[in-house]
Design an enzyme around this catalytic site. Structure first.
Site, PDB file in Angstrom:
ATOM      1  N   GLY A 171       2.989  -1.235   4.209  1.00  0.00           N
ATOM      2  CA  GLY A 171       3.005   0.192   3.903  1.00  0.00           C
ATOM      3  C   GLY A 171       4.401   0.647   3.531  1.00  0.00           C
ATOM      4  O   GLY A 171       4.883   0.402   2.423  1.00  0.00           O
ATOM      5  N   GLY A 172       5.080   1.272   4.480  1.00  0.00           N
ATOM      6  CA  GLY A 172       6.384   1.895   4.237  1.00  0.00           C
ATOM      7  C   GLY A 172       7.385   1.006   3.498  1.00  0.00           C
ATOM      8  O   GLY A 172       8.052   1.459   2.553  1.00  0.00           O
ATOM      9  N   ASN A 230       0.869  -1.184   0.000  1.00  0.00           N
ATOM     10  CA  ASN A 230       0.000   0.000   0.000  1.00  0.00           C
ATOM     11  C   ASN A 230       0.901   1.226   0.000  1.00  0.00           C
ATOM     12  O   ASN A 230       1.518   1.550   1.012  1.00  0.00           O
ATOM     13  CB  ASN A 230      -0.890  -0.038   1.254  1.00  0.00           C
ATOM     14  CG  ASN A 230      -1.735   1.219   1.394  1.00  0.00           C
ATOM     15  OD1 ASN A 230      -1.773   2.065   0.504  1.00  0.00           O
ATOM     16  ND2 ASN A 230      -2.412   1.348   2.530  1.00  0.00           N
ATOM     17  N   TRP A 231       0.990   1.872  -1.146  1.00  0.00           N
ATOM     18  CA  TRP A 231       1.900   3.032  -1.263  1.00  0.00           C
ATOM     19  C   TRP A 231       1.342   4.283  -0.585  1.00  0.00           C
ATOM     20  O   TRP A 231       2.038   5.275  -0.451  1.00  0.00           O
ATOM     21  CB  TRP A 231       2.177   3.314  -2.748  1.00  0.00           C
ATOM     22  CG  TRP A 231       3.211   2.407  -3.356  1.00  0.00           C
ATOM     23  CD1 TRP A 231       3.614   1.173  -2.885  1.00  0.00           C
ATOM     24  CD2 TRP A 231       3.992   2.659  -4.535  1.00  0.00           C
ATOM     25  NE1 TRP A 231       4.585   0.653  -3.702  1.00  0.00           N
ATOM     26  CE2 TRP A 231       4.840   1.536  -4.734  1.00  0.00           C
ATOM     27  CE3 TRP A 231       4.046   3.710  -5.446  1.00  0.00           C
ATOM     28  CZ2 TRP A 231       5.738   1.450  -5.794  1.00  0.00           C
ATOM     29  CZ3 TRP A 231       4.941   3.615  -6.504  1.00  0.00           C
ATOM     30  CH2 TRP A 231       5.779   2.507  -6.673  1.00  0.00           C
ATOM     31  N   LYS A 232       0.056   4.242  -0.214  1.00  0.00           N
ATOM     32  CA  LYS A 232      -0.574   5.425   0.401  1.00  0.00           C
ATOM     33  C   LYS A 232      -0.353   6.650  -0.504  1.00  0.00           C
ATOM     34  O   LYS A 232      -0.289   6.494  -1.716  1.00  0.00           O
ATOM     35  CB  LYS A 232      -0.064   5.631   1.832  1.00  0.00           C
ATOM     36  CG  LYS A 232      -0.198   4.329   2.653  1.00  0.00           C
ATOM     37  CD  LYS A 232      -0.003   4.516   4.123  1.00  0.00           C
ATOM     38  CE  LYS A 232      -0.151   3.163   4.817  1.00  0.00           C
ATOM     39  NZ  LYS A 232      -0.072   3.238   6.265  1.00  0.00           N
ATOM     40  N   SER A 277       3.653  -2.224  10.282  1.00  0.00           N
ATOM     41  CA  SER A 277       5.107  -2.300  10.519  1.00  0.00           C
ATOM     42  C   SER A 277       5.720  -3.634  10.108  1.00  0.00           C
ATOM     43  O   SER A 277       6.639  -4.129  10.771  1.00  0.00           O
ATOM     44  CB  SER A 277       5.423  -1.988  11.989  1.00  0.00           C
ATOM     45  OG  SER A 277       5.064  -0.653  12.287  1.00  0.00           O
ATOM     46  N   GLU A 294      -6.793   4.574   8.061  1.00  0.00           N
ATOM     47  CA  GLU A 294      -6.634   6.006   7.758  1.00  0.00           C
ATOM     48  C   GLU A 294      -7.909   6.562   7.131  1.00  0.00           C
ATOM     49  O   GLU A 294      -8.232   7.739   7.304  1.00  0.00           O
ATOM     50  CB  GLU A 294      -5.405   6.203   6.857  1.00  0.00           C
ATOM     51  CG  GLU A 294      -4.115   6.028   7.666  1.00  0.00           C
ATOM     52  CD  GLU A 294      -2.941   5.425   6.905  1.00  0.00           C
ATOM     53  OE1 GLU A 294      -2.918   5.496   5.667  1.00  0.00           O
ATOM     54  OE2 GLU A 294      -2.038   4.878   7.576  1.00  0.00           O
ATOM     55  N   GLU A 296      -5.083  -4.997  10.593  1.00  0.00           N
ATOM     56  CA  GLU A 296      -4.049  -3.978  10.810  1.00  0.00           C
ATOM     57  C   GLU A 296      -4.340  -3.247  12.123  1.00  0.00           C
ATOM     58  O   GLU A 296      -5.171  -2.324  12.143  1.00  0.00           O
ATOM     59  CB  GLU A 296      -4.049  -2.953   9.669  1.00  0.00           C
ATOM     60  CG  GLU A 296      -3.760  -3.535   8.306  1.00  0.00           C
ATOM     61  CD  GLU A 296      -3.182  -2.496   7.346  1.00  0.00           C
ATOM     62  OE1 GLU A 296      -2.086  -2.737   6.829  1.00  0.00           O
ATOM     63  OE2 GLU A 296      -3.804  -1.437   7.139  1.00  0.00           O
ATOM     64  N   GLY A 327       2.883   2.136  10.849  1.00  0.00           N
ATOM     65  CA  GLY A 327       3.880   3.196  10.724  1.00  0.00           C
ATOM     66  C   GLY A 327       4.619   3.511  12.009  1.00  0.00           C
ATOM     67  O   GLY A 327       5.297   4.532  12.097  1.00  0.00           O
ATOM     68  N   HIS A 372      -9.423   1.036   5.143  1.00  0.00           N
ATOM     69  CA  HIS A 372      -8.128   1.236   5.813  1.00  0.00           C
ATOM     70  C   HIS A 372      -8.350   2.158   7.017  1.00  0.00           C
ATOM     71  O   HIS A 372      -9.174   3.068   6.959  1.00  0.00           O
ATOM     72  CB  HIS A 372      -7.117   1.851   4.840  1.00  0.00           C
ATOM     73  CG  HIS A 372      -5.733   1.831   5.385  1.00  0.00           C
ATOM     74  ND1 HIS A 372      -5.291   2.761   6.297  1.00  0.00           N
ATOM     75  CD2 HIS A 372      -4.698   0.975   5.196  1.00  0.00           C
ATOM     76  CE1 HIS A 372      -4.046   2.475   6.634  1.00  0.00           C
ATOM     77  NE2 HIS A 372      -3.658   1.394   5.970  1.00  0.00           N
TER      78      HIS A 372
HETATM   79  P1  13P Z   1       3.259   0.320   7.601  1.00  0.00           P
HETATM   80  O1  13P Z   1       3.730  -0.989   6.980  1.00  0.00           O
HETATM   81  O2  13P Z   1       4.006   1.501   7.096  1.00  0.00           O
HETATM   82  O3  13P Z   1       3.183   0.210   9.089  1.00  0.00           O
HETATM   83  O4  13P Z   1       1.748   0.535   7.087  1.00  0.00           O
HETATM   84  C1  13P Z   1       0.845  -0.505   7.181  1.00  0.00           C
HETATM   85  C2  13P Z   1      -0.374  -0.144   6.429  1.00  0.00           C
HETATM   86  O5  13P Z   1      -1.123   0.726   6.818  1.00  0.00           O
HETATM   87  C3  13P Z   1      -0.645  -0.872   5.188  1.00  0.00           C
HETATM   88  O6  13P Z   1      -1.944  -0.652   4.745  1.00  0.00           O
END
Ligand code: 13P
Length: 253
Positions: free
Chosen positions: A236-237, A12-14, A215, A101, A169, A175, A99
């Protein structure tokens, strides 16, 4: 891991990535050789602006793409929204919905998330329905209850292993570099599988891919992926670095 299920690792590149970052996807494709392709499915969920170009860049790689959200509506006067059909037209296979967010920053409820998941399925996309508790909810001993309620409220009736992916999640793990213990993940994923069984029937629920997200890094992926009922990762990251994303895929394989 669930032996009978081919794991999925989705990035997920956000809100990250300009055209120059299409090179990251190309690098992932170069590292996704026959052995890895056999063992694990990969998907990248770029920002909408890159979707079409990324799908084109990944032709022949067998790496799927997904949206990060979709509208519950199919078309019309909804300025700024993107429909599931548009994502499909841009080459998407998946759509992340719910998600944390989106739930937190855009006030999405379980009902909203379910409507989006239904819209995705109607457009023949596979929704990746996200669930997870906040830190306060975990500290209050409510994590299982919160997530079970999210599953009951967010998953469309009639979903099958082929039409649904669920991602657990924990909000506090996203993050932050923090992750739940393997025992906590095992407990939660077993509870999610059981709740899906009640909603969809055991046969359908037993094949639904349950991803862990929050994470996930090359250093912790193997331990997390070894947990029962963890059938892949939502990253994510670390998905923004080809080397790390591929290392996580290998840990899953
Ligand atoms: P991180 O891997 O950066 O913690 O993000 C997880 C995430 O929200 C994937 O959708």
């Amino acid at each position: 891991m669930t032996r009978s299920i081919k794991p999925l690792v989705a990035g997920n590149w956000k809100m990250n990535g300009l055209r120059a970052e299409l090179a990251i996807a190309a690098e992932v494709a170069r590292g996704y050789g026959a052995e890895l392709r056999h063992a694990v499915d990969l998907a990248i969920c770029p920002p909408a602006t890159l979707h079409f170009a990324m799908t084109a860049a990944l032709i022949g790689s067998r790496i799927a793409t997904g949206g990060q959200d979709c509208s519950a509506q199919s078309s019309g006067a909804f300025t700024g929204e993107i429909s599931a059909g548009m994502l499909s037209d841009a080459g998407a296979t998946y759509a992340i919905v719910g998600h944390s967010e989106r739930r937190t920053l855009h006030g999405e409820t379980n009902a909203t998330v379910k409507a989006k998941a239904e819209a995705a399925q109607k457009a023949l996309l596979v929704p990746i329905v996200c669930v997870g508790e906040t830190q306060a909810e975990r500290e209050a001993g409510k994590a299982l209850a919160v997530v079970k309620k999210q599953i009951r409220g967010s998953v469309p009736e009639g979903s099958t292993a082929a039409t649904l992916v669920v991602a657990y999640e924990p909000v506090w793990a996203i993050g932050t570099g923090l992750t739940p213990t393997a025992a906590d993940v095992a407990e939660m994923h077993a509870a999610i599988r059981a709740e899906l069984g009640k909603a969809l029937g055991k046969a359908a629920a037993s094949g639904v891919r349950l991803l862990y997200g929050g994470s996930v890094k090359p250093s912790n992926a193997a331990e997390l992926m070894n947990v029962a009922h963890v059938d892949g990762a939502l990253v994510g990251g670390a998905s923004l670095k080809a080397e790390d994303f591929l290392a996580i895929a290998k840990a899953c394989a």
